[in-house]
Motif scaffolding. Sequence first.
Motif, mmCIF file in Angstrom:
data_model
loop_
_atom_site.group_PDB
_atom_site.id
_atom_site.type_symbol
_atom_site.label_atom_id
_atom_site.label_comp_id
_atom_site.label_asym_id
_atom_site.label_seq_id
_atom_site.Cartn_x
_atom_site.Cartn_y
_atom_site.Cartn_z
ATOM 1 N N GLU A 190 0.807 -1.228 0.000
ATOM 2 C CA GLU A 190 0.000 0.000 0.000
ATOM 3 C C GLU A 190 0.837 1.274 0.000
ATOM 4 O O GLU A 190 0.389 2.306 -0.506
ATOM 5 C CB GLU A 190 -0.915 0.013 1.232
ATOM 6 C CG GLU A 190 -2.061 -0.981 1.158
ATOM 7 C CD GLU A 190 -2.761 -1.132 2.506
ATOM 8 O OE1 GLU A 190 -2.357 -0.427 3.473
ATOM 9 O OE2 GLU A 190 -3.693 -1.949 2.597
ATOM 10 N N SER A 191 2.067 1.222 0.548
ATOM 11 C CA SER A 191 2.739 2.500 0.783
ATOM 12 C C SER A 191 4.224 2.570 0.452
ATOM 13 O O SER A 191 4.795 3.669 0.463
ATOM 14 C CB SER A 191 2.576 2.886 2.257
ATOM 15 O OG SER A 191 3.116 1.881 3.105
ATOM 16 N N MET A 192 4.882 1.452 0.143
ATOM 17 C CA MET A 192 6.333 1.481 0.055
ATOM 18 C C MET A 192 6.863 1.308 -1.362
ATOM 19 O O MET A 192 6.191 0.717 -2.214
ATOM 20 C CB MET A 192 6.930 0.398 0.962
ATOM 21 C CG MET A 192 6.585 0.559 2.423
ATOM 22 S SD MET A 192 7.614 -0.447 3.491
ATOM 23 C CE MET A 192 9.188 0.397 3.376
ATOM 24 N N PRO A 193 8.082 1.790 -1.614
ATOM 25 C CA PRO A 193 8.725 1.552 -2.908
ATOM 26 C C PRO A 193 9.198 0.115 -3.020
ATOM 27 O O PRO A 193 9.386 -0.562 -2.010
ATOM 28 C CB PRO A 193 9.921 2.516 -2.873
ATOM 29 C CG PRO A 193 10.253 2.643 -1.421
ATOM 30 C CD PRO A 193 8.923 2.598 -0.707
ATOM 31 N N HIS A 194 9.361 -0.376 -4.238
ATOM 32 C CA HIS A 194 9.838 -1.738 -4.506
ATOM 33 C C HIS A 194 9.039 -2.792 -3.736
ATOM 34 O O HIS A 194 9.623 -3.712 -3.125
ATOM 35 C CB HIS A 194 11.319 -1.872 -4.144
ATOM 36 C CG HIS A 194 12.224 -0.920 -4.843
ATOM 37 N ND1 HIS A 194 12.561 -1.049 -6.178
ATOM 38 C CD2 HIS A 194 12.859 0.201 -4.402
ATOM 39 C CE1 HIS A 194 13.380 -0.058 -6.519
ATOM 40 N NE2 HIS A 194 13.553 0.714 -5.462
ATOM 41 N N PRO A 195 7.709 -2.712 -3.725
ATOM 42 C CA PRO A 195 6.932 -3.635 -2.889
ATOM 43 C C PRO A 195 7.117 -5.104 -3.241
ATOM 44 O O PRO A 195 7.188 -5.950 -2.352
ATOM 45 C CB PRO A 195 5.485 -3.186 -3.108
ATOM 46 C CG PRO A 195 5.499 -2.464 -4.410
ATOM 47 C CD PRO A 195 6.832 -1.791 -4.480
#
Length: 229
Positions: A213-218
């Motif tokens: 939902e919120s982070m880079p490179h999930p």
Amino acid sequence: MRILLISDIHGNKEALDAAMSVSHDMVVCLGDLADYGPSPSECIDFIMENKIESVLGNHDAAVGSRIECGCGYKYKHLSVATRDYTWEVTSEKQMDFLRHLPFSIQKEIDGLKLYFTHGSPRSNYEYMRPQTPDDEFEEMICGIETDVLFIGHSHQPFVRKFKDMLIVNPGSVGQPRDENCKASCAVFDTVSGEAELIRLDYDIDKTCRKIKESMPHPEELIAILKRGY
């Protein structure tokens, strides 16, 4: 006394909650509260509010003081990318807390000298691994006098006897890298002098949803969590 050792939480509150469920009399954190995970603010607050003694990890220094984390090439891009996210969701008070963590903690309990640090007694950027040769251990230990040395940093749990010293690494609570995705911690009994490595299930799917939902490179972060490396 049962000392719960937690280390390398890396913003994984669900894993931290699981580790804290282990029976203990006191807790010591061996550093790296933030980076890589979706809940650094909540993890830092938990350590602060519960007055858990903690040492300075290389990621704590990177977040709090905005310096290079000294990560290996394999994870460096994730460290840099997730640190921007970490700065966005942490307060100045939390960053100040990280900045002022001590390099080491020393205690004497039940007649045992105990030394707690993140990487090695020489540097919190240095890795003491299960397979590290004795001569390298000798250099890293830097002549400290202790019965038990507690370290983190490598994300690899182990208990190893070195000369008259017991070395304990509880592994990583929030981002294990030993091909086991379960949260890792340890308990040291100051009466028996024995250490127990513990692996725990936690709500990894909830952590992964937060990452997505919120982070880079999930995708990469989720894959590392679910593989355990």
